[in-house]
Design an enzyme around this catalytic site. Structure first.
Site, PDB file in Angstrom:
ATOM      1  N   ASP A  45       0.845  -1.207   0.000  1.00 56.97           N
ATOM      2  CA  ASP A  45       0.000   0.000   0.000  1.00 56.97           C
ATOM      3  C   ASP A  45       0.881   1.258   0.000  1.00 56.97           C
ATOM      4  OD1 ASP A  45       0.891  -0.164   2.602  1.00 56.97           O
ATOM      5  OD2 ASP A  45      -1.101  -0.039   3.528  1.00 56.97           O
ATOM      6  N   SER A  46       2.206   1.051  -0.035  1.00 53.55           N
ATOM      7  CA  SER A  46       3.115   2.174  -0.293  1.00 53.55           C
ATOM      8  C   SER A  46       2.785   2.819  -1.636  1.00 53.55           C
ATOM      9  CB  SER A  46       4.572   1.705  -0.284  1.00 53.55           C
ATOM     10  OG  SER A  46       4.749   0.569  -1.101  1.00 53.55           O
ATOM     11  N   LYS A 112      -1.137  -9.374   3.246  1.00 55.67           N
ATOM     12  CA  LYS A 112      -0.360  -8.852   4.396  1.00 55.67           C
ATOM     13  C   LYS A 112      -1.223  -7.868   5.173  1.00 55.67           C
ATOM     14  CE  LYS A 112       3.399  -6.011   3.809  1.00 55.67           C
ATOM     15  NZ  LYS A 112       2.970  -4.764   4.451  1.00 55.67           N
ATOM     16  N   GLU A 114      -1.317  -5.341   8.864  1.00 60.60           N
ATOM     17  CA  GLU A 114      -0.468  -4.684   9.867  1.00 60.60           C
ATOM     18  C   GLU A 114      -1.115  -4.729  11.246  1.00 60.60           C
ATOM     19  OE1 GLU A 114       0.366  -0.649   8.697  1.00 60.60           O
ATOM     20  OE2 GLU A 114       1.166  -1.241   6.754  1.00 60.60           O
ATOM     21  N   GLU A 181       9.374  -4.132  10.412  1.00 59.82           N
ATOM     22  CA  GLU A 181       9.826  -2.868   9.803  1.00 59.82           C
ATOM     23  C   GLU A 181      10.398  -1.929  10.855  1.00 59.82           C
ATOM     24  OE1 GLU A 181       7.041  -1.047   7.097  1.00 59.82           O
ATOM     25  OE2 GLU A 181       8.186   0.829   6.997  1.00 59.82           O
TER      26      GLU A 181
END
Ligand code: KIV
Length: 263
Positions: A45-46, A112, A114, A181
């Site tokens: 989603d960057s 993925k 978070e 991260e």
């Protein structure tokens, strides 16, 4: 390239073979990365920042991830393809299942998400339905407001212990891979050694099983301040193909990230 599966990634973990991963958002780059031998691609989603020009990942929609996942899959049919569930697209189980279906149907092998403990029920429900789930802990960009910015996480003992506990709980719940991260290298090492699933690091030192970089950072086309861990592999490589080869080689040989690029 041979077809990359989760069994292959587990095999590499067991046999201590490090692997490189990279974000991609379109057909052409996905094809180039795959042709150079990158085994794992993330439709992150960057893309909210790198493709859409927003200041964070928060505006990204599920339909954006679907669109880019389809394009990347066409360019890289054999890579292990991981796609993000964007902000608020998995806040409860039913919504998470519905949005996961869309992303898997677009060509992703794994989704993925978070976060920590609060995801346990959702991970169990997805895993019971044979969905491969990747966790993402440490600096979680979808929570940047809550975290007061994009900062290194787990520096204090209590925070580090919390991340170790979260990693265990997520693995127990059923994740099959974990992204860590922006955490201290020693903490990432501890997490990697104590989990039986592959751990991919970004800004987490060289002791994780895999490394991932945002493609624009790796190619040195990110304007402004870049994070400490990001390295421009293109500047000394002459071509994008050579830059990718160099990245793969440095990851495999634990040359990247060295101390200069770690916390
Ligand atoms: O969205 C993304 O690109 C990511 C990577 C930074 C791991 O989540």
């Amino acid at each position: 390239m041979e077809n990359i599966t989760i069994s292959k990634l587990n095999y590499w973990k067991v046999h201590k073979k490090k692997f490189a991963a990279i974000t991609a958002y379109d057909f052409s780059f996905a094809k180039l990365f795959s042709n150079q031998g990158v085994p794992v691609i993330l439709v992150g989603d960057s893309l909210g920042m790198t493709i859409q020009g927003n200041s964070s990942t928060l505006p990204v929609k599920v339909k954006d991830i679907e669109y880019h996942t389809k394009a990347v899959r066409k360019g890289a049919p054999n890579v292990f393809l991981l796609s993000d569930l964007p902000f608020m697209s998995y806040y409860e189980t039913k919504i998470a299942l519905k949005n996961t279906a869309k992303i898997i149907q677009s060509g992703a092998n794994m989704i993925k998400i978070e976060g920590g403990k609060w995801l346990i029920k959702i991970i169990k429900e997805l895993s019971e339905r044979s969905i491969l789930v990747c966790g993402h802990i440490g600096l979680t960009p979808q929570s940047f407001n809550y975290l007061s910015g994009y900062k290194v996480q787990g520096k204090e003992k209590n925070d580090a212990n919390k991340l170790i506990e979260e990693a265990f709980l997520l693995e127990e719940a059923g994740i099959k891979m974990l992204v860590v991260e922006c955490i201290p290298a020693l903490l990432a090492k501890q997490i990697t050694e104590n989990l039986s699933i592959p751990v991919i690091g970004i800004g987490a030192g060289s002791n994780t099983n895999g490394q991932i970089l945002v493609m624009q950072d790796l190619l040195g086309i990110t304007e402004g301040k870049t994070p400490k861990f990001s390295k421009n592999f293109l500047s000394e490589s002459g071509s994008i193909q050579n830059a990718i080869q160099r990245y793969i080689k440095e990851v495999k040989n634990s040359l990247y990230p060295n101390n200069m690029y770690s916390y």
